[in-house]
Enzyme design. Structure first.
Site, mmCIF file in Angstrom:
data_model
loop_
_atom_site.group_PDB
_atom_site.id
_atom_site.type_symbol
_atom_site.label_atom_id
_atom_site.label_comp_id
_atom_site.label_asym_id
_atom_site.label_seq_id
_atom_site.Cartn_x
_atom_site.Cartn_y
_atom_site.Cartn_z
ATOM 1 N N TYR A 1 -5.639 -13.950 17.118
ATOM 2 C CA TYR A 1 -6.524 -12.827 16.566
ATOM 3 C C TYR A 1 -6.762 -12.490 16.391
ATOM 4 O O TYR A 1 -6.809 -12.206 14.470
ATOM 5 C CB TYR A 1 -8.237 -13.795 16.780
ATOM 6 C CG TYR A 1 -7.806 -15.331 17.188
ATOM 7 C CD1 TYR A 1 -8.240 -16.507 16.453
ATOM 8 C CD2 TYR A 1 -8.114 -16.056 18.870
ATOM 9 C CE1 TYR A 1 -7.777 -17.934 16.864
ATOM 10 C CE2 TYR A 1 -7.608 -17.094 19.205
ATOM 11 C CZ TYR A 1 -7.785 -18.426 18.328
ATOM 12 O OH TYR A 1 -7.460 -19.774 18.486
ATOM 13 N N GLU B 1 8.438 -24.933 18.842
ATOM 14 C CA GLU B 1 9.278 -24.233 17.873
ATOM 15 C C GLU B 1 10.154 -23.427 18.760
ATOM 16 O O GLU B 1 10.534 -22.585 18.409
ATOM 17 C CB GLU B 1 7.916 -23.598 17.216
ATOM 18 C CG GLU B 1 7.029 -24.331 16.251
ATOM 19 C CD GLU B 1 6.247 -23.472 15.235
ATOM 20 O OE1 GLU B 1 6.522 -22.347 15.496
ATOM 21 O OE2 GLU B 1 5.352 -24.533 14.460
ATOM 22 N N CYS C 1 -1.858 -23.201 12.770
ATOM 23 C CA CYS C 1 -3.032 -22.391 13.270
ATOM 24 C C CYS C 1 -2.879 -22.502 14.669
ATOM 25 O O CYS C 1 -3.252 -21.420 15.390
ATOM 26 C CB CYS C 1 -4.450 -23.121 13.119
ATOM 27 S SG CYS C 1 -4.320 -24.429 13.033
ATOM 28 N N HIS C 2 -1.873 -23.208 15.065
ATOM 29 C CA HIS C 2 -1.300 -23.049 16.116
ATOM 30 C C HIS C 2 -0.588 -22.068 16.836
ATOM 31 O O HIS C 2 -0.230 -21.917 18.056
ATOM 32 C CB HIS C 2 0.057 -24.404 16.846
ATOM 33 C CG HIS C 2 0.726 -24.878 15.907
ATOM 34 N ND1 HIS C 2 1.284 -25.224 15.034
ATOM 35 C CD2 HIS C 2 1.552 -24.391 16.095
ATOM 36 C CE1 HIS C 2 2.090 -24.784 14.323
ATOM 37 N NE2 HIS C 2 2.941 -24.529 15.367
#
Length: 156
Positions: free
Chosen positions: A94, A152, A125-126
């Site tokens: 963040y 991913e 957002c993950h």
């Protein structure tokens, strides 16, 4: 017109919505109250979104190519734009996002904007984690977040 369609992903059901030829939502079924004014109908754009999601979940797509129209404040849109720049298979904190949008003390506000992301997975957002790399908060739940990150990284 506003349209929505159900999409079954490996971890559950999603709802994809469009308005005026742009994707406005990709929500976990439990949050579908945001699109209660949409007609349930599979459109060419929603089919294209589903196809790209299939490719993503099969490890064949790293970037989405869809017109997006997330609704939010200017700050939220700035955060969501920064999320789109996180490369496939990588994560940011963040604080990293706050620095990227040139508001280094706004990491908590970044977290709130991340939480309000209406187009999950496509606006990734993950890929945002706690400052120590820990998995924290995700609208689809932490197991879904872990699944997406593992996918991913080729571990799924």
């Amino acid at each position: 017109m506003k349209f929505a369609w159900h999409y079954d992903c490996p971890m559950g059901n999603l709802l994809i919505a469009e308005e005026k030829g742009k994707i406005t939502h990709l929500l976990f079924e439990s949050k579908d109250e945001r699109i209660h004014h949409h007609e349930i109908k599979e459109t060419p754009l929603l089919q294209r979104a589903a196809q790209q999601l299939d490719e993503y979940f099969n490890g064949k797509r790293k970037n989405f190519d869809l017109p997006l129209a997330p609704q939010g404040t200017e700050f939220q849109k700035k955060v969501w734009g920064a999320l789109l720049e996180i490369p496939y298979g990588e994560t940011r904190s963040y604080k990293d996002i706050a620095i990227q949008i040139e508001n280094p003390k706004a990491f908590r506000a970044v977290g709130m904007a991340n939480n309000r992301n209406p187009i999950s997975i496509i606006i990734p957002c993950h890929r945002v984690v706690g400052h120590n790399g820990r998995l924290v908060g995700y609208g689809g739940g932490l197991p879904m977040k872990e699944y997406l990150l593992d996918l991913e990284k080729g571990r799924s």
